[in-house]
Design a protein around this motif. Structure first.
Motif, PDB file in Angstrom:
ATOM      1  N   SER A  21       0.871  -1.184   0.000  1.00  0.00           N
ATOM      2  CA  SER A  21       0.000   0.000   0.000  1.00  0.00           C
ATOM      3  C   SER A  21       0.901   1.225   0.000  1.00  0.00           C
ATOM      4  CB  SER A  21      -0.909   0.022   1.232  1.00  0.00           C
ATOM      5  OG  SER A  21      -1.710  -1.142   1.296  1.00  0.00           O
ATOM      6  N   MET A  22       0.698   2.109  -0.971  1.00  0.00           N
ATOM      7  CA  MET A  22       1.489   3.339  -1.040  1.00  0.00           C
ATOM      8  C   MET A  22       0.504   4.513  -1.033  1.00  0.00           C
ATOM      9  SD  MET A  22       4.891   3.946  -3.228  1.00  0.00           S
ATOM     10  CE  MET A  22       4.202   3.497  -4.827  1.00  0.00           C
ATOM     11  N   LEU A  23       0.436   5.193   0.094  1.00  0.00           N
ATOM     12  CA  LEU A  23      -0.550   6.254   0.292  1.00  0.00           C
ATOM     13  C   LEU A  23       0.084   7.606  -0.011  1.00  0.00           C
ATOM     14  CD1 LEU A  23      -2.244   5.021   3.592  1.00  0.00           C
ATOM     15  CD2 LEU A  23      -2.577   4.235   1.226  1.00  0.00           C
ATOM     16  N   ARG A  24      -0.467   8.284  -1.022  1.00  0.00           N
ATOM     17  CA  ARG A  24       0.021   9.612  -1.409  1.00  0.00           C
ATOM     18  C   ARG A  24      -0.823  10.668  -0.718  1.00  0.00           C
ATOM     19  NH1 ARG A  24       0.607   8.309  -7.903  1.00  0.00           N
ATOM     20  NH2 ARG A  24       2.634   7.244  -7.777  1.00  0.00           N
ATOM     21  N   PHE A  25      -0.294  11.184   0.385  1.00  0.00           N
ATOM     22  CA  PHE A  25      -1.037  12.158   1.186  1.00  0.00           C
ATOM     23  C   PHE A  25      -0.911  13.557   0.602  1.00  0.00           C
ATOM     24  CE2 PHE A  25      -0.368   8.741   4.247  1.00  0.00           C
ATOM     25  CZ  PHE A  25      -1.598   8.683   4.885  1.00  0.00           C
ATOM     26  N   ALA A  26      -2.025  14.282   0.617  1.00  0.00           N
ATOM     27  CA  ALA A  26      -1.972  15.720   0.378  1.00  0.00           C
ATOM     28  C   ALA A  26      -1.182  16.368   1.508  1.00  0.00           C
ATOM     29  CB  ALA A  26      -3.396  16.293   0.312  1.00  0.00           C
ATOM     30  N   ASN A  27      -0.898  17.667   1.388  1.00  0.00           N
ATOM     31  CA  ASN A  27      -0.152  18.349   2.437  1.00  0.00           C
ATOM     32  C   ASN A  27      -0.858  18.194   3.778  1.00  0.00           C
ATOM     33  OD1 ASN A  27       0.468  20.005  -0.221  1.00  0.00           O
ATOM     34  ND2 ASN A  27       2.194  20.252   1.160  1.00  0.00           N
ATOM     35  N   VAL A  28      -0.110  17.707   4.761  1.00  0.00           N
ATOM     36  CA  VAL A  28      -0.673  17.455   6.094  1.00  0.00           C
ATOM     37  C   VAL A  28      -0.680  18.754   6.885  1.00  0.00           C
ATOM     38  CG1 VAL A  28      -0.467  16.079   8.200  1.00  0.00           C
ATOM     39  CG2 VAL A  28       0.250  15.108   6.002  1.00  0.00           C
ATOM     40  N   ILE A  29      -1.785  19.007   7.572  1.00  0.00           N
ATOM     41  CA  ILE A  29      -1.898  20.250   8.333  1.00  0.00           C
ATOM     42  C   ILE A  29      -2.695  19.989   9.605  1.00  0.00           C
ATOM     43  CG2 ILE A  29      -4.085  21.182   7.423  1.00  0.00           C
ATOM     44  CD1 ILE A  29      -2.380  23.822   6.904  1.00  0.00           C
ATOM     45  N   GLY A  30      -2.500  20.834  10.586  1.00  0.00           N
ATOM     46  CA  GLY A  30      -3.203  20.696  11.850  1.00  0.00           C
ATOM     47  C   GLY A  30      -2.561  21.589  12.890  1.00  0.00           C
ATOM     48  N   PRO A  31      -3.115  21.629  14.093  1.00  0.00           N
ATOM     49  CA  PRO A  31      -2.618  22.540  15.125  1.00  0.00           C
ATOM     50  C   PRO A  31      -1.320  22.102  15.782  1.00  0.00           C
ATOM     51  CG  PRO A  31      -4.443  21.253  15.977  1.00  0.00           C
ATOM     52  CD  PRO A  31      -4.344  20.925  14.523  1.00  0.00           C
ATOM     53  N   LYS A  32      -0.923  20.836  15.646  1.00  0.00           N
ATOM     54  CA  LYS A  32       0.254  20.350  16.360  1.00  0.00           C
ATOM     55  C   LYS A  32       1.458  20.114  15.455  1.00  0.00           C
ATOM     56  CE  LYS A  32      -2.517  18.041  19.912  1.00  0.00           C
ATOM     57  NZ  LYS A  32      -2.861  16.740  20.533  1.00  0.00           N
ATOM     58  N   ILE A  33       1.216  19.826  14.201  1.00  0.00           N
ATOM     59  CA  ILE A  33       2.312  19.493  13.295  1.00  0.00           C
ATOM     60  C   ILE A  33       2.923  20.770  12.714  1.00  0.00           C
ATOM     61  CG2 ILE A  33       0.893  19.304  11.214  1.00  0.00           C
ATOM     62  CD1 ILE A  33       2.561  16.852  10.471  1.00  0.00           C
ATOM     63  N   ARG A  34       4.225  20.722  12.461  1.00  0.00           N
ATOM     64  CA  ARG A  34       4.898  21.838  11.825  1.00  0.00           C
ATOM     65  C   ARG A  34       5.398  21.407  10.451  1.00  0.00           C
ATOM     66  NH1 ARG A  34      10.410  25.141  13.622  1.00  0.00           N
ATOM     67  NH2 ARG A  34      10.288  26.659  11.911  1.00  0.00           N
ATOM     68  N   THR A  35       5.010  22.147   9.421  1.00  0.00           N
ATOM     69  CA  THR A  35       5.421  21.867   8.058  1.00  0.00           C
ATOM     70  C   THR A  35       5.811  23.181   7.390  1.00  0.00           C
ATOM     71  OG1 THR A  35       3.281  22.227   6.984  1.00  0.00           O
ATOM     72  CG2 THR A  35       3.627  20.070   8.009  1.00  0.00           C
ATOM     73  N   ALA A  36       6.301  23.070   6.152  1.00  0.00           N
ATOM     74  CA  ALA A  36       6.620  24.282   5.394  1.00  0.00           C
ATOM     75  C   ALA A  36       5.361  25.134   5.201  1.00  0.00           C
ATOM     76  CB  ALA A  36       7.227  23.908   4.044  1.00  0.00           C
ATOM     77  N   PHE A  37       4.208  24.491   5.019  1.00  0.00           N
ATOM     78  CA  PHE A  37       2.974  25.258   4.819  1.00  0.00           C
ATOM     79  C   PHE A  37       2.494  25.902   6.109  1.00  0.00           C
ATOM     80  CE2 PHE A  37       2.643  23.669   0.602  1.00  0.00           C
ATOM     81  CZ  PHE A  37       1.737  24.502  -0.039  1.00  0.00           C
ATOM     82  N   THR A  38       2.585  25.208   7.238  1.00  0.00           N
ATOM     83  CA  THR A  38       2.153  25.839   8.487  1.00  0.00           C
ATOM     84  C   THR A  38       3.060  27.020   8.825  1.00  0.00           C
ATOM     85  OG1 THR A  38       3.462  24.346   9.896  1.00  0.00           O
ATOM     86  CG2 THR A  38       1.219  23.665   9.358  1.00  0.00           C
ATOM     87  N   ASP A  39       4.364  26.902   8.546  1.00  0.00           N
ATOM     88  CA  ASP A  39       5.269  28.030   8.752  1.00  0.00           C
ATOM     89  C   ASP A  39       4.860  29.211   7.878  1.00  0.00           C
ATOM     90  OD1 ASP A  39       6.743  26.631  10.590  1.00  0.00           O
ATOM     91  OD2 ASP A  39       8.491  26.332   9.302  1.00  0.00           O
TER      92      ASP A  39
END
Length: 351
Positions: A169-187
């Motif tokens: 199974s290879m799951l291609r996730f869209a950009n992950v976002i939420g109140p606890k995770i830090r990503t380039a988009f949340t920054d």
């Protein structure tokens, strides 16, 4: 049904969240988490083993514990999280090669689940409205984590040919976002004034951080899903995202956007690369028909609801006065939603 599961990257935010989620499944007898550093968060009933997937030790762990299911989550999204670009690529690509080599030799391994990313589709003005799983990028990712992920998927396909008995199974996730995770988009969308490319209003899709462990757990319980796009319903545009975040945004010509974000990167405010700038310009849409009709997974959060949940945790208050060169919109959001709350702790950069 999985009996003994190994999770790579368990010390990262999503790795720990998945370990806690899988701990609730009593049909899974044993969970083993591996990483090069001890986790700073709870991992449920998972056992932690300090190991580098680039080392032959990973093979001994799989053999000694008769692991039947491997969940690979140790593909690092940002150079800062991996100790620099060279180290990031080595962990992502060489680490995956070593892990797959260990799985190939281990007769006990019957299922492999890979946390991949929709970034493998790239982002360009020639893209279709929605990418289905059998489509390829119109313009291949050029740098960083997205390019690494293309290589990782190639190695997984090679592994599937050598071990056709292993359910993949290879799951291609869209950009992950939420109140606890830090990503380039949340920054990016936490900046006081958000730079966006002039002349574009990218279509964005997100998956909430709480939906990621659920999707992975379903893939463990029902192996052999193949390649599946995972994203929340609907889209929002980049300007809508800025408004939901309660921030004004400034429109910058694309040819100098790289210089602006490069300056922000040097002072540690964001961690971006050219592929992410393309994403903010052209966006990306995912066809999630297979996710619903074949895999049987429905995210709890839509794209908009996921982004709104992130926005409620943005640190600080919205600006009290719009800048003359910025677009308004934050005031109405603030009035409708109330002041944005205090930030939640985040552990590392991840997409």
């Amino acid at each position: 049904m999985a009996d003994t599961v190994v999770i790579t990257g368990i010390s990262r935010h999503l790795g720990g969240a998945f370990a806690r989620r899988l701990s609730g499944d009593r049909s899974v007898r044993r969970i083993i988490g591996v990483d090069i550093v001890p986790p700073r968060h709870g991992i449920g009933r998972a056992e932690f083993i300090r190991a580098d997937i680039r080392s032959p030790l990973i093979g001994r762990i799989i053999d000694d514990h008769e692991v039947d299911t491997v969940v690979h989550m140790n593909v690092i999204a940002t150079p800062s999280a991996g100790g620099g670009r060279a180290s990031q690529k080595e962990i992502n690509v060489i680490g995956t090669m070593q892990l797959l080599a260990a799985c190939q030799k281990a007769e006990s391994v019957k299922a492999l689940v890979v946390k991949s990313t929709a970034a493998v589709y790239g982002s360009s003005p020639k893209d279709p409205a929605m990418f289905a799983e059998d489509m390829s990028a119109r313009r291949m990712p050029r740098t960083g984590w997205a390019r690494d992920s293309v290589e990782v998927e190639g190695y997984v396909r090679g592994f599937s040919r050598r071990r056709p008995d292993v359910a993949i199974s290879m799951l291609r996730f869209a950009n992950v976002i939420g109140p606890k995770i830090r990503t380039a988009f949340t920054d990016h969308f936490s900046l006081s004034v958000i730079p966006l490319p002039f002349g574009f209003d990218a279509r964005l899709q997100f998956i909430h951080e709480d939906d990621v462990p659920d999707a992975l757990a379903l893939a463990v319980a029902h192996p052999g899903q193949g390649v599946v796009n995972i994203a929340g319903d609907g889209i929002i545009t980049a300007s809508q995202a800025a408004n939901i975040a309660g921030r004004p945004y400034v429109l910058i010509p694309k040819f100098i956007a790289g210089s602006v974000t490069g300056s922000l990167q040097r002072v540690g405010l964001v961690d971006v690369n050219p592929d992410q700038l393309d994403m903010l310009s052209f966006g990306r849409g995912l066809d999630t028909t297979r996710m619903r009709e074949v895999m049987g997974f429905t995210p709890r959060y839509t794209t908009r609801a996921a982004f709104e949940d992130f926005a409620r945790g943005i640190p600080g208050r919205p600006l009290h006065r719009a800048l003359p060169f910025a677009q308004p919109g934050w005031a109405a959001v603030q009035a409708a939603q109330g002041a944005i709350g205090a930030p939640a702790a985040s552990e590392e950069s991840e997409l």
